[in-house]
Design an enzyme around this catalytic site. Structure first.
Site, short mmCIF file in Angstrom:
data_model
loop_
_atom_site.label_atom_id
_atom_site.label_comp_id
_atom_site.label_asym_id
_atom_site.label_seq_id
_atom_site.Cartn_x
_atom_site.Cartn_y
_atom_site.Cartn_z
N CYS A 299 -4.10 -1.83 -2.15
CA CYS A 299 -4.22 -0.41 -2.49
C CYS A 299 -5.04 -0.33 -3.77
O CYS A 299 -4.63 -0.86 -4.81
CB CYS A 299 -2.82 0.16 -2.72
SG CYS A 299 -2.81 1.86 -3.32
N ASN A 300 -6.20 0.31 -3.67
CA ASN A 300 -7.07 0.41 -4.84
C ASN A 300 -6.42 1.25 -5.94
O ASN A 300 -6.57 0.97 -7.13
CB ASN A 300 -8.40 1.06 -4.45
CG ASN A 300 -9.22 0.17 -3.53
OD1 ASN A 300 -10.11 -0.53 -3.98
ND2 ASN A 300 -8.93 0.19 -2.25
N THR A 301 -5.70 2.30 -5.52
CA THR A 301 -5.12 3.22 -6.50
C THR A 301 -4.06 2.50 -7.34
O THR A 301 -4.02 2.64 -8.57
CB THR A 301 -4.52 4.44 -5.78
OG1 THR A 301 -5.47 4.94 -4.83
CG2 THR A 301 -4.17 5.54 -6.75
N CYS B 15 -11.07 2.53 -0.89
CA CYS B 15 -9.70 2.92 -0.52
C CYS B 15 -9.43 2.16 0.77
O CYS B 15 -10.25 2.18 1.70
CB CYS B 15 -9.60 4.42 -0.29
SG CYS B 15 -8.05 4.90 0.51
N THR B 16 -8.29 1.48 0.82
CA THR B 16 -8.03 0.61 1.98
C THR B 16 -7.81 1.39 3.28
O THR B 16 -7.79 0.80 4.35
CB THR B 16 -6.83 -0.31 1.71
OG1 THR B 16 -5.73 0.48 1.27
CG2 THR B 16 -7.17 -1.35 0.66
N HIS B 17 -7.65 2.71 3.18
CA HIS B 17 -7.54 3.50 4.42
C HIS B 17 -8.90 3.59 5.13
O HIS B 17 -8.96 3.75 6.35
CB HIS B 17 -7.03 4.91 4.12
CG HIS B 17 -5.55 4.98 3.94
ND1 HIS B 17 -4.91 4.47 2.84
CD2 HIS B 17 -4.58 5.50 4.74
CE1 HIS B 17 -3.60 4.67 2.96
NE2 HIS B 17 -3.37 5.30 4.11
N ASP C 98 0.87 -1.20 0.00
CA ASP C 98 0.00 0.00 0.00
C ASP C 98 0.90 1.24 0.00
O ASP C 98 2.10 1.14 0.26
CB ASP C 98 -0.93 0.02 1.23
CG ASP C 98 -1.89 1.21 1.19
OD1 ASP C 98 -2.46 1.49 0.11
OD2 ASP C 98 -2.05 1.91 2.21
N SER C 99 0.28 2.39 -0.25
CA SER C 99 1.04 3.64 -0.18
C SER C 99 1.34 4.02 1.27
O SER C 99 2.15 4.91 1.51
CB SER C 99 0.22 4.76 -0.82
OG SER C 99 -1.01 4.87 -0.12
N GLU D 70 -4.30 7.93 7.60
CA GLU D 70 -2.85 7.71 7.56
C GLU D 70 -2.19 8.25 8.83
O GLU D 70 -1.19 7.73 9.29
CB GLU D 70 -2.26 8.38 6.31
CG GLU D 70 -0.76 8.20 6.12
CD GLU D 70 -0.33 6.76 5.78
OE1 GLU D 70 -1.20 5.93 5.47
OE2 GLU D 70 0.88 6.49 5.83
N1 DGL Z 1 -4.93 3.10 0.41
C1 DGL Z 1 -4.83 3.44 -0.94
C2 DGL Z 1 -6.00 3.00 -1.78
O1 DGL Z 1 -6.65 2.02 -1.46
C3 DGL Z 1 -4.25 4.78 -1.34
C4 DGL Z 1 -4.33 5.97 -0.47
C5 DGL Z 1 -3.46 7.11 -1.01
O2 DGL Z 1 -2.24 6.97 -0.95
O3 DGL Z 1 -4.00 8.11 -1.50
O4 DGL Z 1 -6.27 3.57 -2.80
#
Ligand code: DGL
Length: 272
Positions: A76-78, A187-189, A13-14, A155
């Site tokens: 991470c979806n992105t 978004c996994t966050h 993930d990011s 985050e």
């Molecule tokens: N957690 C990530 C996702 O699922 C990316 C969050 C980010 O870095 O903007 O997209």
């Protein structure tokens, strides 16, 4: 019964978001070895171009290959939106993205065929979710909403309280106004704020957390067997500050022991 393999399973993930995927996996497969890598130095991916995200994420695929991993989970979806297919071409091990699992679940449970998707800006721009949902069911109506402020809050470990609840309400209200019966946390966050989402959304709308859907995929596609026992510490790497990463991880997922090491960018490649 097959024994857990000595080769680890990698998650990417990011930042801290992928922990919402990891926490379900360690619950299901506590005896498996997991590696976690975060590109915290480039966080947030949601504000970057898909081309930048693609380039950075593919360097992590090379890093995972060097670690001899047995599968890569793009938590991470992105990054999934930016480079799932290319990642698959770059490695011989299975690469599992979070989007497909979430789409399958949302399609299966939505009764009125109206689905909301909350995500980063970059995932929103990619159009991946509406495309994937409509590929499965052309009649489905999809309402997408980027929620960049929630990404930053999670985050930094801010996952509950009045400010978070206000922000969640702002994101969710326009989506609920479209009469959706299912909302994907794309978004996994966001699942770090699951309690707040539950409160704001209420009982009549179902929430899909892609992290919950990945363990059944691993059982099916990789024949991983549900185990019990103590989880060995997760080896983590970050391109950001390892001490900060560990502190926030301990706050967000206190039951997952994480040992974090630094990872450095050198000429577009990663070295530890
Ligand atoms: N957690 C990530 C996702 O699922 C990316 C969050 C980010 O870095 O903007 O997209």
């Amino acid at each position: 019964m097959p024994l857990p393999s000595a080769r680890p399973i990698a998650l990417f993930d990011s930042g801290e978001g992928g922990l919402t995927v990891l926490r379900h996996l360690v619950e299901y497969f506590p005896q498996e070895k997991f590696l976690y890598a975060a590109d915290s130095g480039h966080f947030p991916y949601g504000e970057k171009s898909l081309e930048e995200v693609r380039r950075w994420f593919l360097a992590f695929v090379d890093f995972f290959n060097d670690q001899g991993v047995r599968a890569i989970i793009i938590a991470c979806n992105t990054a999934t939106a930016a480079a799932l297919e290319e990642a698959r071409q770059r490695t011989s091990v299975p690469v599992i993205g979070v989007v497909e699992a979430a789409v399958n679940r949302a399609s299966a449970i939505s009764e009125n065929r109206r689905i909301g998707v909350l995500s980063t800006e970059a995932t929103y721009r990619s159009g991946l979710y509406p495309r994937a949902l409509q590929n499965r069911d052309p009649a489905v109506y999809v309402v997408s909403k980027p929620c960049p402020v929630l990404v930053i809050m999670a985050e930094n470990g801010h996952v509950d309280g009045i400010q978070v609840e206000d922000e969640v309400r702002q994101c969710v209200s326009p989506v609920l106004a479209e009469d959706v019966d299912t909302i994907v946390l794309g978004c996994t966050h966001f699942p770090h704020m699951r309690q707040v989402f539950n409160r704001v959304v209420g009982d009549h709308v179902r929430i899909v957390d892609p992290g919950e859907e990945i363990a059944p995929y691993l059982s099916r596609d990789m024949r991983l067997v549900k185990t019990s026992g103590a989880q060995p510490p997760v080896a983590a790497w970050t391109t950001g500050d390892p001490a900060l990463f560990t502190t926030i991880a301990a706050q967000l997922c206190p039951h997952i022991p994480v040992v974090t090491r630094p990872l450095h960018w050198r000429g577009g490649k990663l070295t530890d």
